[in-house]
Design a protein around this motif. Structure first.
Motif, short mmCIF file in Angstrom:
data_model
loop_
_atom_site.label_atom_id
_atom_site.label_comp_id
_atom_site.label_asym_id
_atom_site.label_seq_id
_atom_site.Cartn_x
_atom_site.Cartn_y
_atom_site.Cartn_z
N VAL A 1 0.84 -1.40 0.19
CA VAL A 1 0.08 -0.05 0.04
C VAL A 1 0.80 1.34 0.04
O VAL A 1 1.79 1.49 0.76
CB VAL A 1 -0.88 -0.01 1.32
N LYS B 1 1.11 5.66 -0.60
CA LYS B 1 0.16 6.82 -0.77
C LYS B 1 1.04 7.71 -1.81
O LYS B 1 2.07 8.04 -1.79
CB LYS B 1 0.56 7.52 0.63
N LYS C 1 -4.46 6.40 -1.16
CA LYS C 1 -3.40 5.29 -1.01
C LYS C 1 -3.88 4.25 -2.09
O LYS C 1 -5.20 3.94 -2.43
CB LYS C 1 -3.60 4.63 0.38
N SER D 1 -2.50 0.37 -4.24
CA SER D 1 -1.80 -0.67 -4.16
C SER D 1 -0.76 -0.82 -5.42
O SER D 1 -1.20 -0.95 -6.55
CB SER D 1 -2.55 -1.95 -3.86
N HIS E 1 -12.15 -0.69 4.78
CA HIS E 1 -10.89 -0.57 3.84
C HIS E 1 -11.14 0.34 2.61
O HIS E 1 -10.36 1.03 1.95
CB HIS E 1 -10.31 -1.93 3.66
N GLY F 1 -8.41 3.59 2.12
CA GLY F 1 -7.51 4.07 1.05
C GLY F 1 -7.70 5.62 0.97
O GLY F 1 -6.58 6.57 1.29
N HIS G 1 -3.41 4.19 9.44
CA HIS G 1 -4.47 3.22 9.05
C HIS G 1 -5.21 2.44 10.13
O HIS G 1 -6.65 2.35 9.94
CB HIS G 1 -3.63 2.26 7.99
N SER H 1 -13.17 2.09 -4.87
CA SER H 1 -12.06 1.43 -4.35
C SER H 1 -12.27 -0.17 -4.68
O SER H 1 -13.53 -0.72 -4.82
CB SER H 1 -12.06 1.58 -2.90
#
Length: 385
Positions: free
Chosen positions: A151, A153, A160, A162, A263, A267, A277, A362
């Motif tokens: 993860v 930023k 954020k 991946s 989640h 992000g 987080h 997301s």
């Protein structure tokens, strides 16, 4: 109807008190020049570097001061390439381990970081196999030692995202619960709720499967009896062992099953505000549970509600508990752990429209047990302030 699932995790896992002392010998089997990624506290990294020098293995230490940004990963990758390191080690919390996995993946591959990032990048697949990566967690929350993503930023996009690949599982995970004994209470609390969120969201995910369910039940049971004791007494080794185990199980679960609304919000929220987080998870989890339960009742999805009933029984230890009792238990736990609220990080209702829009897009939101509308997503944020 048959049983159908796939499961992959780190190639090798060593879970043992004192196993950190075995790392130099394990590294010798992997390569000759080591790139050590660590957090602000470099004590363990420095100790490891000294051990490696004694057996004629060179090492380079690279520090990550907070949750990794795209620029952090770019700098680390450039340095790993420049020093010709052939083994990458992440020692620390999720930020250090995620950074190590990303650097291990990018170092042998051509192109820029953004070529491989999800959402804001091109999402290209890795063409070359990552360098061997060894993950050594010193916290109990992210489970990053057994996952296939990092993860990262983006300060440019305030989100954020991946870097993810089936090739990114660490070659070796060394889980030494004794390394978590020095975690302060606030970090024990935040990381512990992160682990609980991983287990809980994958357990009720619309993509869950019977194999992952086994991991989730075991992990949630351990957290229900050990997180508060670990918070109250950091030297409680049995509690620390249980939390390290639960964190690892949570990582295994989330690597195979999508998460949910917590989640989904985490992000964008972590990208827009300087909030850890684990704190985001703690603030949102009770409200997400409440809204999901109500939405399932309204849509008469009885089978999915039964999952919430079961997790309530696991968390409370009460065989008569029902879905709502689980949400109450989590809310009370968050209060006992003295975790700050979203408003403590200057998050206000003015940001809700942007947060809702980003959360809807997301990847994690796809695993939520029920589809939530804008009003329900706003309700989660209102309840969480």
């Amino acid at each position: 109807m048959g049983l159908n699932f796939e499961f992959v995790t780190s190639t090798r896992i060593i879970f043992e008190n004192g196993s950190f002392n075995k790392v130099p010998g394990l590294i010798k089997q992997q390569g000759s020049k080591v790139f050590i990624v660590t957090g602000k506290n470099t004590n363990l990294a420095s100790q490891l570097s000294e051990w490696l020098t004694a057996i004629d293995i060179q090492s380079e230490i690279f520090k990550i001061y907070s949750e990794p940004t795209t620029s952090d990963i770019e700098r680390g990758t450039e340095l790993a390439r420049k020093t010709n390191c052939n083994v990458i080690i992440g020692i620390g919390g999720g930020s250090a381990i995620d950074s190590a996995k990303a650097i291990a993946a990018l170092a042998p591959n051509k192109g820029e970081l953004t070529d491989y990032l999800e959402v804001i990048g091109k999402g290209r697949k890795l063409e070359e196999k990552p360098l061997p990566c060894i993950a050594i967690p010193t916290t109990a929350g992210t489970g990053a030692e057994v996952t296939k993503n990092s993860v990262i930023k983006s300060t440019e996009h305030n989100v954020k995202v991946s870097l993810r690949s089936d090739l990114m599982y660490p070659k070796l995970a060394v889980v030494d619960p004794e390394l978590t004994l020095t975690m302060p209470p606030h970090l024990t609390a935040a990381t512990g709720i992160d682990a609980l969120t991983h287990l809980l969201e994958t357990f009720v995910s619309n993509l869950s499967n019977p194999f992952i369910d086994v991991l989730c039940r075991e992990g949630m049971k351990r957290i229900s009896t050990s997180l508060e004791p670990a918070f109250n007494n950091g030297n409680n080794l049995e509690a620390r062992e249980n939390m390290a185990m639960a964190s690892m199980l949570g990582g295994m679960a989330l690597a195979s099953v999508k998460l949910g609304a917590v989640h989904g919000f985490a992000g964008p929220m972590g990208g827009m505000y300087p909030i850890p987080h684990g704190t985001v998870c703690a603030c949102l989890l009770p409200a997400v549970m409440e809204v999901n339960i109500e939405a399932l009742k309204e849509s008469k999805q009885k089978n999915k509600l039964l999952r919430f009933d079961e997790l309530a029984r696991i968390l409370t230890g009460n065989n008569s508990a029902v879905a709502g009792d689980g949400a109450i238990w989590v809310k009370q736990l968050v209060s006992k752990l003295q975790i700050p609220s979203l408003s403590d990080y200057q998050i206000t209702a003015e940001s809700f429209p942007e947060l809702v829009e980003k959360a809807k897009n997301s990847s994690s939101m796809k695993g939520n047990p029920v589809e939530l509308g804008d009003d329900q997503l706003r309700e989660i944020l209102i309840k969480s302030l």
